[in-house]
Design a protein around this motif. Structure first.
Motif, PDB file in Angstrom:
ATOM      1  N   PHE A   1       7.844   7.793   1.173  1.00 55.79           N
ATOM      2  CA  PHE A   1       7.078   8.025   0.735  1.00 55.79           C
ATOM      3  C   PHE A   1       6.424  10.020   1.300  1.00 55.79           C
ATOM      4  CE2 PHE A   1       2.348   8.860   1.681  1.00 55.79           C
ATOM      5  CZ  PHE A   1       1.375   8.238   1.404  1.00 55.79           C
TER       6      PHE A   1
ATOM      7  N   ALA B   1       8.340   4.478   4.435  1.00 56.16           N
ATOM      8  CA  ALA B   1       7.425   5.437   4.943  1.00 56.16           C
ATOM      9  C   ALA B   1       8.078   6.568   4.230  1.00 56.16           C
ATOM     10  CB  ALA B   1       6.942   5.291   6.261  1.00 56.16           C
TER      11      ALA B   1
ATOM     12  N   ASN C   1       1.758   0.440  12.492  1.00 53.68           N
ATOM     13  CA  ASN C   1       2.466   1.038  13.434  1.00 53.68           C
ATOM     14  C   ASN C   1       2.907   0.885  14.509  1.00 53.68           C
ATOM     15  OD1 ASN C   1       2.945   0.903   9.732  1.00 53.68           O
ATOM     16  ND2 ASN C   1       2.020   3.172   9.735  1.00 53.68           N
TER      17      ASN C   1
ATOM     18  N   LEU D   1      -4.572   5.495   4.255  1.00 49.09           N
ATOM     19  CA  LEU D   1      -3.042   5.050   5.286  1.00 49.09           C
ATOM     20  C   LEU D   1      -3.249   5.399   6.376  1.00 49.09           C
ATOM     21  CD1 LEU D   1      -0.824   4.833   2.395  1.00 49.09           C
ATOM     22  CD2 LEU D   1      -1.363   2.951   3.020  1.00 49.09           C
ATOM     23  N   GLU D   2      -3.038   6.266   7.020  1.00 47.59           N
ATOM     24  CA  GLU D   2      -3.029   6.738   8.543  1.00 47.59           C
ATOM     25  C   GLU D   2      -4.525   5.739   9.142  1.00 47.59           C
ATOM     26  OE1 GLU D   2      -0.940   9.205  11.084  1.00 47.59           O
ATOM     27  OE2 GLU D   2      -0.192   8.149   9.987  1.00 47.59           O
TER      28      GLU D   2
ATOM     29  N   HIS E   1      -3.245   9.397   1.500  1.00 47.27           N
ATOM     30  CA  HIS E   1      -2.290   9.095   2.782  1.00 47.27           C
ATOM     31  C   HIS E   1      -3.247   9.289   3.965  1.00 47.27           C
ATOM     32  CE1 HIS E   1      -1.066  12.427   5.973  1.00 47.27           C
ATOM     33  NE2 HIS E   1       0.296  11.374   5.299  1.00 47.27           N
TER      34      HIS E   1
ATOM     35  N   LEU F   1       3.566   9.509   7.401  1.00 48.64           N
ATOM     36  CA  LEU F   1       2.901   8.564   8.226  1.00 48.64           C
ATOM     37  C   LEU F   1       4.132   8.168   9.297  1.00 48.64           C
ATOM     38  CD1 LEU F   1       3.194   5.413   5.504  1.00 48.64           C
ATOM     39  CD2 LEU F   1       1.214   6.898   5.486  1.00 48.64           C
TER      40      LEU F   1
ATOM     41  N   SER G   1       0.945  -1.292  -0.362  1.00 50.82           N
ATOM     42  CA  SER G   1       0.055   0.202   0.412  1.00 50.82           C
ATOM     43  C   SER G   1       0.921   1.382  -0.033  1.00 50.82           C
ATOM     44  CB  SER G   1      -1.263  -0.233   1.610  1.00 50.82           C
ATOM     45  OG  SER G   1      -1.702  -1.002   1.249  1.00 50.82           O
ATOM     46  N   ILE G   2       2.091   1.317   0.989  1.00 49.73           N
ATOM     47  CA  ILE G   2       2.724   2.806   0.967  1.00 49.73           C
ATOM     48  C   ILE G   2       3.371   2.629  -0.236  1.00 49.73           C
ATOM     49  CG2 ILE G   2       5.017   3.646   2.408  1.00 49.73           C
ATOM     50  CD1 ILE G   2       4.088   1.836   4.814  1.00 49.73           C
ATOM     51  N   SER G   3       4.204   1.562  -0.883  1.00 55.96           N
ATOM     52  CA  SER G   3       5.240   1.478  -2.165  1.00 55.96           C
ATOM     53  C   SER G   3       4.237   2.189  -3.232  1.00 55.96           C
ATOM     54  CB  SER G   3       5.067   0.101  -2.945  1.00 55.96           C
ATOM     55  OG  SER G   3       4.575  -0.649  -2.895  1.00 55.96           O
TER      56      SER G   3
END
Length: 375
Positions: A301, A298, A250, A242-243, A239, A341, A195-197
């Motif tokens: 990102f 992260a 995390n 994702l948070e 973004h 993130l 997801s981050i990538s």
């Protein structure tokens, strides 16, 4: 979710098979053994609280089980948000495809191939680890000369190290606990990393479009900058998603990573069975490596988010019309706000924070080592 099934591949398949996405009853059943071991291990830690070595070794393992259990409950409680997130990624794919940009689609296909290959490789390595851990536990339960569980457990009024309890728990841990915990850990980890990538890929795609702006005339440039603003807004929403989905996870990863120095100093001073020590070292390595990769991605990102503003500034906006300059200012202004993130909303997940954790961990390691020597 055609594109998501290609992108997340075996990770999404696994999460559906165990019920994390779509079947809460099956997921709760799969969590029965890990949940039992969590309570039984915590009770054992309470009983042997005076034994520092055993407490640390057990606490590290139970923290991993608790992490997997919490993560699964988080996915179950946020099923709709996860499914909406995957649908948004599918919409991104259709949006990029509708633009008929051959370079972008070629890069996307290459990116998807790499993520699929990486996911299968990681799953393959983890299956080998599971096979080794399970085989050692089953062989130990058969020989019964050195009675030891993968996760040490204890219950009041019942001696779990006598037959038939020991054989039953050993088999359940080898064939149920180890596969569920480790595969759930790696599938959730891969979902985070992919997801981050993917967000990084979207940012680089936007930067490329801004960089190619000089090839367009005034009318084409104005139309392109409007699409870039829309894409930037969607990246900001990506973004936020994702948070919402991964920030708490995390925080748990950071917390477990801080236990690693304690585990290392304990293993360095304990007389361990070599086979079981290899198992524990594997788990320690998985946590260290996965935590580093999350922080590194992260951090990338965050950097790529700032690079959007730089790409907007470096396009030929000076020679453009008033409307174009108005839109480019919007991207440059909004792009200067970091897309960070965080770990539980408390600290940004970046390489500076990772190095700070390493320094703190080393300090803990030094103090514990001195304490063990004095003892």
């Amino acid at each position: 979710m055609y594109f998501c099934e290609q992108l997340y591949n075996i990770n999404l398949v696994y999460m559906k098979r165990v019920g994390s996405l779509g079947d809460p009853k099956r997921a709760l059943f799969m969590l029965a053994m890990p949940t039992f071991c969590c309570f039984a291990t915590i009770y054992r830690i309470y009983q042997i609280w005076h034994n520092f070595d055993e407490v640390v070794a057990n606490f590290f393992k139970v923290s991993g089980m608790i992490t997997i259990t919490i993560r699964t409950f988080m996915v179950l409680s946020k099923q709709k948000k996860f499914l909406d997130f995957f649908n948004d990624i599918d919409n991104w794919y259709h949006r990029l495809r509708s633009e008929n940009d051959e370079v972008t689609m070629k890069n996307l296909e290459e990116y998807t191939r790499k993520t699929r290959r990486a996911s299968k490789t990681i799953f393959g390595i983890m299956i080998v680890c599971i096979f080794y851990i399970s085989a050692i536990q089953l062989l130990t339960s058969i020989s019964s000369t050195n009675k030891k569980y993968i996760i040490e457990v204890r219950l009041p009024f019942v001696d779990l190290y006598t037959s038939p309890y020991y054989e039953i728990i050993s088999v359940l841990q080898a064939l149920w606990l180890a596969p569920i915990v480790l595969l759930s850990y790696v599938s959730y980890l891969c979902v985070i990393l992919i997801s981050i990538s993917f967000g990084i890929f979207l940012m680089k795609d936007l930067q490329q479009k801004l960089g190619n702006m000089h090839e367009l005339n005034e009318l084409e440039g104005l139309e392109c900058i409007k699409k870039c603003i829309q894409q930037h807004v969607l990246i900001i929403k990506f973004h936020r998603d994702l948070e919402v989905l991964f920030s708490a996870g995390n925080f748990v990863d950071v917390s477990i990573f801080c236990i690693i120095p304690c585990v290392i100093i304990v293993y360095a001073n304990m007389e361990y069975n070599l086979a079981f020590m290899i198992t524990d070292v594997q788990l320690v390595f998985v946590v260290i490596f996965s935590t580093y990769i999350i922080f590194w991605l992260a951090n990338s990102f965050y950097i790529e988010g700032l690079n959007i503003a730089h790409a907007a500034y470096n396009c030929n906006w000076v020679d453009r019309g008033k409307d174009f300059r108005k839109y480019i200012v919007v991207i440059m202004t909004v792009g200067q706000k970091p897309l960070e993130l965080t770990a539980g909303g408390l600290k940004p997940v970046n390489m500076q924070f990772f190095l700070a954790i390493v320094r703190v961990s080393y300090s803990i390691f030094t103090v514990l080592q001195g304490t063990k020597k004095d003892y």
